[in-house]
Enzyme design. Structure first.
Site, short mmCIF file in Angstrom:
data_model
loop_
_atom_site.label_atom_id
_atom_site.label_comp_id
_atom_site.label_asym_id
_atom_site.label_seq_id
_atom_site.Cartn_x
_atom_site.Cartn_y
_atom_site.Cartn_z
N TYR A 146 0.86 -1.18 0.00
CA TYR A 146 0.00 0.00 0.00
C TYR A 146 0.90 1.24 0.00
CZ TYR A 146 -3.95 2.95 1.71
OH TYR A 146 -4.92 3.90 1.87
N LYS A 175 -0.99 -1.03 -4.36
CA LYS A 175 -2.10 -0.09 -4.40
C LYS A 175 -1.45 1.27 -4.29
CE LYS A 175 -4.64 2.37 -2.35
NZ LYS A 175 -5.16 3.17 -1.28
N THR A 177 -1.51 5.12 -4.12
CA THR A 177 -2.32 6.30 -3.83
C THR A 177 -1.50 7.55 -4.05
OG1 THR A 177 -3.75 5.07 -2.33
CG2 THR A 177 -3.79 7.44 -2.09
C1 FW2 Z 1 -7.96 3.39 1.87
C2 FW2 Z 1 -7.74 3.34 0.44
C3 FW2 Z 1 -8.37 4.35 -0.49
C4 FW2 Z 1 -7.70 5.68 -0.43
C5 FW2 Z 1 -8.41 6.70 -1.26
C6 FW2 Z 1 -8.40 7.97 -0.51
O1 FW2 Z 1 -7.34 2.59 2.57
O2 FW2 Z 1 -8.76 4.19 2.34
O3 FW2 Z 1 -6.37 5.62 -0.82
O4 FW2 Z 1 -9.72 6.37 -1.58
O5 FW2 Z 1 -9.21 8.87 -1.13
O6 FW2 Z 1 -7.05 2.46 0.01
#
Ligand code: FW2
Length: 308
Positions: A146, A175, A177
């Protein structure tokens, strides 16, 4: 490369044995009197699966996972046991032993996979330590890294993932972000098409999946899963996906205005019409007036919002 990725992403994924793209909801954790309310979580989760979500991601950022104790995380898992093959659990903490226990628990519960932040908070830790951390966890159970540099202070590169793999780790995806499609695509280009890459930001899911990214993990899926499905539907008309993406982005921006991590709870109530409890401090609940204003503004953006 671009066309090849798009073509492959419409096929069944070999590794995951399911059709791409994947829509993953980082499910919010409902609290009541400062304790997780597992019944509400169960109801919300079932409702999101019914509305097209493929996987539920527990104890992520939207789920306020960093504020949950290990026992609370396990109580969420146990409460959603019936969905085990559709569950992902965020196991990264600053206590490796605790993270390893969570990974073991995920393994015993036969979850889909584990997800982990890098060791966050500590500035300037060496790549070598980040690699060790991910190798340790992924040897227990298949891991999706992540990457959320804004929150963790550490940006994971393809080179780090390669080192984890060279050291016997079992990282199966990332993932990402970062509002940067080029960053996401670098993982595909450098690690191959079988390495799964999910888009984190809510605002670029259509571009991401149309460029060969494997799916999204989007907080807005808690309140508009139907729009996430439309925005990432590779068979839909591009104009329809773009329209859905625009509404998602407007709602996500609205959430930010009210404090995203708290606003998510009230957007579920306003849009989906059921109660998902409240956040846990230091993510403070909104007051009545703010909640009403948020609901009214959401209705302006997304007129399908059910009137309360
Ligand atoms: C989490 C995610 C989603 C976020 C994203 C923030 O853990 O909340 O990275 O939706 O707006 O993986």
């Amino acid at each position: 490369m671009y066309c090849e990725s798009v073509k492959n992403s419409t096929l069944a994924s070999k590794r995951w044995n399911s059709v791409l793209p994947h829509r993953i909801v980082p499910v919010i954790t409902p609290f009541r009197a400062n304790r997780p309310d597992v019944q509400k979580l169960l109801h919300h989760s079932q409702s999101l699966l019914n509305d097209g979500m493929d996987y539920l991601f527990l104890a992520g950022t939207t789920g306020l996972g960093v504020s949950l104790s290990p026992d609370e995380k396990i109580s969420l898992l146990n409460g959603l046991r019936e969905f085990a093959p559709k569950l992902l659990l965020q196991v990264g903490t600053l206590n490796l032993e605790e993270s390893m226990k969570l990974a073991e628990q995920a393994k015993n519960s036969k979850l889909h996979a584990i997800v982990s932040y890098p060791p966050y908070f500590y500035p300037r830790i060496s790549d070598e330590w980040v690699v060790k951390y991910f190798v340790t966890l992924s040897k227990i159970y298949p891991l999706i890294v992540y990457n959320y540099p804004l929150a963790t202070g550490y940006d994971i590169s393809p080179a780090i993932i390669k080192k984890v793999l060279q050291n016997g780790g079992n990282v199966i995806g990332i993932k990402d972000t970062l509002p940067d499609l080029a960053h996401m695509l670098t993982f595909k280009y450098e690690l191959g098409n079988d390495f799964i890459v999910y888009s984190g930001p809510d605002t670029i899911v259509t571009s991401a999946v149309r460029s060969g990214i494997d799916g999204c993990v989007a907080g807005s899926a808690n309140y508009v899963p139907e729009l996430l499905v439309k925005a990432t539907d590779l068979q839909a008309k591009l104009s329809e996906s773009i329209a859905a993406q625009k509404t998602i982005a407007s709602l996500a921006m609205l959430a930010r205005k009210y404090g995203q991590w708290a606003a998510n709870y009230y957007l579920v109530k306003a849009i989906r019409g059921y109660d998902v409890g409240e956040p846990r401090a230091p993510i403070y609940p909104l007051g009545q007036a703010e909640e009403e204003k948020l609901a009214a503004e959401a209705r302006e953006i997304y007129p399908l919002v059910k009137a309360k």
